[in-house]
Motif scaffolding. Structure first.
Motif, PDB file in Angstrom:
ATOM      1  N   ASP A  63      48.788  37.165  48.167  1.00 53.52           N
ATOM      2  CA  ASP A  63      47.133  37.522  48.381  1.00 53.52           C
ATOM      3  C   ASP A  63      46.202  38.012  48.341  1.00 53.52           C
ATOM      4  N   LEU A  64      45.105  36.991  47.674  1.00 55.39           N
ATOM      5  CA  LEU A  64      44.203  37.665  46.865  1.00 55.39           C
ATOM      6  C   LEU A  64      43.276  38.421  47.477  1.00 55.39           C
ATOM      7  N   ALA A  65      43.906  39.370  48.793  1.00 56.01           N
ATOM      8  CA  ALA A  65      42.962  40.220  49.218  1.00 56.01           C
ATOM      9  C   ALA A  65      43.786  41.545  48.313  1.00 56.01           C
ATOM     10  N   GLU A  66      44.593  41.337  48.386  1.00 59.63           N
ATOM     11  CA  GLU A  66      45.038  42.754  47.502  1.00 59.63           C
ATOM     12  C   GLU A  66      45.272  42.932  46.068  1.00 59.63           C
ATOM     13  N   LYS A  67      43.811  43.599  46.420  1.00 56.89           N
ATOM     14  CA  LYS A  67      43.136  43.862  44.747  1.00 56.89           C
ATOM     15  C   LYS A  67      43.974  44.085  44.233  1.00 56.89           C
ATOM     16  N   GLN A  68      44.714  45.316  44.160  1.00 51.29           N
ATOM     17  CA  GLN A  68      45.808  46.605  43.631  1.00 51.29           C
ATOM     18  C   GLN A  68      47.150  45.402  42.542  1.00 51.29           C
ATOM     19  N   LYS A  69      46.731  44.162  43.236  1.00 51.88           N
ATOM     20  CA  LYS A  69      48.114  43.037  42.588  1.00 51.88           C
ATOM     21  C   LYS A  69      47.678  42.170  41.366  1.00 51.88           C
ATOM     22  N   LEU A  70      45.460  42.367  42.004  1.00 50.93           N
ATOM     23  CA  LEU A  70      45.439  41.596  40.820  1.00 50.93           C
ATOM     24  C   LEU A  70      45.936  41.210  39.443  1.00 50.93           C
ATOM     25  N   PRO A  71      45.844  42.007  38.508  1.00 53.12           N
ATOM     26  CA  PRO A  71      46.343  42.469  37.360  1.00 53.12           C
ATOM     27  C   PRO A  71      47.409  42.409  36.953  1.00 53.12           C
ATOM     28  N   GLY A  72      48.341  42.362  37.996  1.00 51.68           N
ATOM     29  CA  GLY A  72      49.843  42.174  38.149  1.00 51.68           C
ATOM     30  C   GLY A  72      50.295  40.280  37.909  1.00 51.68           C
ATOM     31  N   LEU A  73      49.255  40.080  38.664  1.00 52.10           N
ATOM     32  CA  LEU A  73      49.335  38.336  38.733  1.00 52.10           C
ATOM     33  C   LEU A  73      48.959  37.728  36.992  1.00 52.10           C
ATOM     34  N   ILE A  74      48.220  38.662  36.370  1.00 55.97           N
ATOM     35  CA  ILE A  74      47.905  37.959  34.887  1.00 55.97           C
ATOM     36  C   ILE A  74      49.491  37.752  33.965  1.00 55.97           C
ATOM     37  N   GLU A  75      49.544  39.827  34.347  1.00 53.71           N
ATOM     38  CA  GLU A  75      50.568  39.658  33.524  1.00 53.71           C
ATOM     39  C   GLU A  75      52.307  38.895  33.896  1.00 53.71           C
ATOM     40  N   GLN A  76      52.516  38.492  35.380  1.00 54.31           N
ATOM     41  CA  GLN A  76      53.162  38.204  35.503  1.00 54.31           C
ATOM     42  C   GLN A  76      52.741  36.520  34.232  1.00 54.31           C
ATOM     43  N   VAL A  77      52.124  35.775  34.599  1.00 50.45           N
ATOM     44  CA  VAL A  77      51.536  34.247  34.437  1.00 50.45           C
ATOM     45  C   VAL A  77      52.066  34.563  32.204  1.00 50.45           C
ATOM     46  N   GLY A 114      37.588  36.016  47.875  1.00 52.37           N
ATOM     47  CA  GLY A 114      36.228  35.310  46.826  1.00 52.37           C
ATOM     48  C   GLY A 114      35.895  35.649  45.481  1.00 52.37           C
ATOM     49  N   PHE A 115      35.044  37.060  46.057  1.00 54.63           N
ATOM     50  CA  PHE A 115      34.176  37.095  45.244  1.00 54.63           C
ATOM     51  C   PHE A 115      35.179  38.485  44.019  1.00 54.63           C
ATOM     52  N   TYR A 116      36.184  39.385  44.757  1.00 55.89           N
ATOM     53  CA  TYR A 116      36.570  39.892  44.556  1.00 55.89           C
ATOM     54  C   TYR A 116      37.424  39.442  43.627  1.00 55.89           C
TER      55      TYR A 116
END
Length: 251
Positions: A63-77, A114-116
């Motif tokens: 869920d991209l609306a969960e801002k705190q988890k966004l950096p972790g998605l890149i780290e997972q990649v 979208g934006f965040y």
């Protein structure tokens, strides 16, 4: 060798619509694609299709609306592939309403999906894109550029994305990172639904497209994304590319 051979690309909202079209175009050019999407069922279905061309691609449900988890998605990649070459910020949810009816909840939906995510994923990806001299592709919209009626929350977020993309193009350019935007008109499931709900508005929009058709998800939008993600576009940055059949002509 494809134009994107052995490159790792992240595409948000990649399970369906324009995102899926880009993902298909990318894997056919040799990219390993990570699709990030909220829809688990559709994401699993799409990744199976992509595996026919690139078995090393993968799906991440988020869920991209969960801002705190966004950096972790890149780290997972990075943990999985060891690098990141291409970031495509495509996901965006919104509600179509007259200006006077838009609520804070409507604004939050558009900016939180979208934006965040676009901002924070760019920020998290930057150190890794410096290493690969990578590419960022964000998404604009004629709704913001032209001020389409009933699209205020969407237009606001899209123009905010255009603004930060221009700033990023200036700041990231010295590192060899290209940042561009696609502003599409495409035959996506969302547009098809909209055409059914507002046929008169849809026909009015279609009549203003010089080429008199909607863009195909893979062959029209996807192929332009491949170009912007490839070495062919190394000397293009900070630009909004109108992939809309000529509907909007930027000056």
């Amino acid at each position: 060798m494809g134009k994107l051979e052995n490159r790792v690309a992240v595409i948000t909202g990649g399970a369906s619509g324009i995102g899926k079209g880009m993902a298909a175009a990318f894997v056919k050019e040799g990219a390993k694609v990570v699709i990030i999407d909220l829809n688990e069922e559709q994401g699993q279905k799409t990744i199976k299709e992509l595996h026919e061309y690139q078995p090393e691609s993968m799906f991440i449900q988020a869920d991209l609306a969960e801002k705190q988890k966004l950096p972790g998605l890149i780290e997972q990649v990075i943990e999985h592939y060891g690098k990141l070459d291409i970031l495509v910020n495509n996901a965006h949810a919104t509600k179509i309403k007259p200006f006077e009816e838009i609520t804070q909840e409507d604004l939050d939906l558009s900016f939180n999906t979208g934006f965040y995510p676009t901002f924070y994923l760019m920020q998290a990806a930057l150190p890794h894109l410096k290493e690969t001299q990578g590419k960022i592709i964000n998404f604009a919209s004629g709704a913001g550029i032209n001020g389409d009626t009933n699209q205020a929350s969407y237009a606001a977020a899209k123009e905010a994305i255009r603004a930060i993309s221009r700033v990023a193009a200036n700041e990231f350019g010295p590192f060899g990172i290209n940042v561009n935007l696609i502003s599409p008109i495409a035959n996506s499931p969302g547009v098809q639904k909209w055409a059914q709900e507002q046929p008169e508005y849809y026909q009015s929009m279609l009549s203003k497209i010089p080429l008199r058709r909607l863009g195909e998800l893979e062959s029209d939008i996807g192929r332009v994304a491949v170009f912007l993600a490839s070495e062919d576009a190394d000397y293009i940055t900070g630009q909004t590319i109108m992939v809309d059949g000529g509907a909007t002509k930027l000056r």
